[in-house]
Design a protein around this motif. Structure first.
Motif, PDB file in Angstrom:
ATOM      1  N   MET A 114     -14.613  35.257  26.166  1.00 17.23           N
ATOM      2  CA  MET A 114     -13.725  36.272  25.862  1.00 17.23           C
ATOM      3  C   MET A 114     -14.229  37.402  25.358  1.00 17.23           C
ATOM      4  SD  MET A 114     -10.580  36.504  23.090  1.00 17.23           S
ATOM      5  CE  MET A 114      -9.071  36.989  23.878  1.00 17.23           C
ATOM      6  N   ASN A 115     -13.975  38.655  25.965  1.00 24.03           N
ATOM      7  CA  ASN A 115     -14.491  39.949  25.408  1.00 24.03           C
ATOM      8  C   ASN A 115     -14.014  40.076  24.205  1.00 24.03           C
ATOM      9  OD1 ASN A 115     -16.198  40.213  27.570  1.00 24.03           O
ATOM     10  ND2 ASN A 115     -14.795  41.592  28.765  1.00 24.03           N
ATOM     11  N   VAL A 116     -14.748  40.790  23.143  1.00 26.18           N
ATOM     12  CA  VAL A 116     -14.195  41.342  22.032  1.00 26.18           C
ATOM     13  C   VAL A 116     -13.805  42.585  22.061  1.00 26.18           C
ATOM     14  CG1 VAL A 116     -14.717  41.540  19.556  1.00 26.18           C
ATOM     15  CG2 VAL A 116     -15.664  39.597  20.604  1.00 26.18           C
ATOM     16  N   ILE A 117     -12.669  43.061  21.693  1.00 23.20           N
ATOM     17  CA  ILE A 117     -12.144  44.190  21.589  1.00 23.20           C
ATOM     18  C   ILE A 117     -12.321  44.842  20.075  1.00 23.20           C
ATOM     19  CG2 ILE A 117     -10.077  45.944  22.006  1.00 23.20           C
ATOM     20  CD1 ILE A 117      -9.208  43.498  23.888  1.00 23.20           C
ATOM     21  N   ALA A 118     -13.328  45.556  19.755  1.00 27.10           N
ATOM     22  CA  ALA A 118     -13.762  45.754  18.584  1.00 27.10           C
ATOM     23  C   ALA A 118     -12.701  46.382  18.058  1.00 27.10           C
ATOM     24  CB  ALA A 118     -14.959  46.660  18.478  1.00 27.10           C
ATOM     25  N   ASP A 119     -11.857  47.667  18.354  1.00 32.02           N
ATOM     26  CA  ASP A 119     -10.949  48.204  17.596  1.00 32.02           C
ATOM     27  C   ASP A 119      -9.350  47.660  17.808  1.00 32.02           C
ATOM     28  OD1 ASP A 119     -11.110  49.043  20.433  1.00 32.02           O
ATOM     29  OD2 ASP A 119     -10.451  51.281  19.717  1.00 32.02           O
ATOM     30  N   ALA A 120      -9.254  46.455  18.336  1.00 34.87           N
ATOM     31  CA  ALA A 120      -7.958  45.941  18.824  1.00 34.87           C
ATOM     32  C   ALA A 120      -7.105  45.941  17.723  1.00 34.87           C
ATOM     33  CB  ALA A 120      -8.097  44.323  18.999  1.00 34.87           C
ATOM     34  N   GLY A 121      -7.252  45.848  16.288  1.00 37.99           N
ATOM     35  CA  GLY A 121      -6.163  46.017  15.229  1.00 37.99           C
ATOM     36  C   GLY A 121      -5.627  47.486  15.181  1.00 37.99           C
ATOM     37  N   GLU A 122      -6.854  48.329  15.233  1.00 36.60           N
ATOM     38  CA  GLU A 122      -6.429  49.792  15.427  1.00 36.60           C
ATOM     39  C   GLU A 122      -5.336  50.236  16.539  1.00 36.60           C
ATOM     40  OE1 GLU A 122      -8.340  53.950  16.105  1.00 36.60           O
ATOM     41  OE2 GLU A 122      -9.352  52.571  14.756  1.00 36.60           O
ATOM     42  N   LEU A 123      -5.773  49.503  18.034  1.00 36.94           N
ATOM     43  CA  LEU A 123      -5.014  49.727  19.082  1.00 36.94           C
ATOM     44  C   LEU A 123      -3.496  49.410  18.908  1.00 36.94           C
ATOM     45  CD1 LEU A 123      -7.663  48.991  21.567  1.00 36.94           C
ATOM     46  CD2 LEU A 123      -6.639  51.395  21.083  1.00 36.94           C
ATOM     47  N   ILE A 124      -3.331  48.078  18.468  1.00 32.61           N
ATOM     48  CA  ILE A 124      -2.123  47.080  18.349  1.00 32.61           C
ATOM     49  C   ILE A 124      -1.426  48.023  17.160  1.00 32.61           C
ATOM     50  CG2 ILE A 124      -0.995  45.270  17.408  1.00 32.61           C
ATOM     51  CD1 ILE A 124      -3.592  43.808  18.467  1.00 32.61           C
ATOM     52  N   ASP A 125      -1.640  48.572  16.181  1.00 32.60           N
ATOM     53  CA  ASP A 125      -1.313  49.340  15.115  1.00 32.60           C
ATOM     54  C   ASP A 125      -0.739  50.560  15.760  1.00 32.60           C
ATOM     55  OD1 ASP A 125      -1.587  47.391  13.307  1.00 32.60           O
ATOM     56  OD2 ASP A 125      -3.245  48.836  12.197  1.00 32.60           O
ATOM     57  N   ASP A 126      -1.561  51.181  16.563  1.00 34.16           N
ATOM     58  CA  ASP A 126      -1.160  52.650  17.232  1.00 34.16           C
ATOM     59  C   ASP A 126       0.131  52.102  18.158  1.00 34.16           C
ATOM     60  OD1 ASP A 126      -3.105  53.802  15.719  1.00 34.16           O
ATOM     61  OD2 ASP A 126      -4.479  54.343  17.554  1.00 34.16           O
ATOM     62  N   TRP A 127       0.078  51.244  18.914  1.00 27.65           N
ATOM     63  CA  TRP A 127       0.905  51.123  19.930  1.00 27.65           C
ATOM     64  C   TRP A 127       2.240  50.432  19.351  1.00 27.65           C
ATOM     65  CZ3 TRP A 127      -2.727  47.235  22.893  1.00 27.65           C
ATOM     66  CH2 TRP A 127      -4.021  48.277  23.676  1.00 27.65           C
ATOM     67  N   GLU A 128       2.138  49.717  18.237  1.00 29.97           N
ATOM     68  CA  GLU A 128       3.465  49.398  17.606  1.00 29.97           C
ATOM     69  C   GLU A 128       4.081  50.554  17.030  1.00 29.97           C
ATOM     70  OE1 GLU A 128       5.735  47.816  14.188  1.00 29.97           O
ATOM     71  OE2 GLU A 128       3.919  49.117  13.716  1.00 29.97           O
TER      72      GLU A 128
END
Length: 155
Positions: free
Chosen positions: A1-15
Motif C-alpha cells: 500500500m502506498n503511504v499518503i504522507a498528509d492523509a490526516g491533514e487531507l481527511i481533516d480538510d475534507w471533513e
C-alpha cells in the motif's frame, strides 16, 4: 500500500468542507484532490486501488460544495475526475450489496473512518466495524459513489 504522507491533514480538510466550517480555500482543495486522483491513477503500480479510492472518496465526501458553491470550472473538473474514477463498471465481485447502493448521503458520516482505513492510519476501527466490511474497498463500490457524486454535481 502506498503511504499518503498528509492523509490526516487531507481527511481533516475534507471533513471540514463536508461539515461546512473549512477555513481554507475550498475550490483549491477540491482541485488538488482531483489532481492527486489523476496522478494516483497514472502512477506505478498502476491504479493502486486504496490510493485511488482514497482520493475518489475524498471528492465524493466534498461533493455538496462542488454541487452548490464551487466555481463552475472547479465543479466541471471534479465531475471529470469522478467520471473517470466511476467509468465502466469494474469486474463482478462477490458482494451482495455495496454501501453505494444506498442514497449518496447515507454513508458520508462514515467517510472519515473509511478514508483513515484506506490510508493505513490507525483509526481505532477495522474494516469489519463498517457493516462487516460490506464491500467498502470494492472497486464497484468506489465507482458507484463516484458516479452518484458526479451526477449530483452535474445537475
Amino acid at each position: 500500500m502506498n503511504v499518503i504522507a498528509d492523509a490526516g491533514e487531507l481527511i481533516d480538510d475534507w471533513e471540514s468542507i463536508y461539515q461546512g466550517y473549512f477555513l481554507g480555500e475550498h475550490d483549491e482543495t477540491l482541485l488538488d484532490c482531483a489532481e492527486r486522483l489523476d496522478s494516483a491513477r497514472a502512477a506505478p503500480p498502476a491504479d493502486d486501488p486504496d490510493v485511488t479510492a482514497f482520493y475518489t472518496l475524498g471528492l465524493v465526501w466534498t461533493y455538496a460544495h462542488a454541487a452548490t458553491e464551487a466555481d463552475p470550472d472547479v465543479a466541471r473538473r471534479v465531475v471529470a475526475a469522478l467520471s473517470t474514477a466511476g467509468g465502466a463498471a469494474p469486474a463482478a465481485c462477490d458482494h451482495d450489496a455495496h454501501p453505494c447502493d444506498d442514497d449518496l448521503d447515507t454513508h458520508l458520516e462514515s467517510f472519515e473512518v473509511v478514508l483513515s482505513l484506506l490510508a493505513g492510519r490507525d483509526a481505532g476501527y477495522t474494516w469489519q466495524d463498517l457493516d462487516g466490511g460490506a464491500g467498502w474497498r470494492c472497486p464497484r463500490n468506489v465507482a458507484g459513489f463516484a458516479r452518484a457524486a458526479a451526477a449530483a454535481i452535474g445537475r
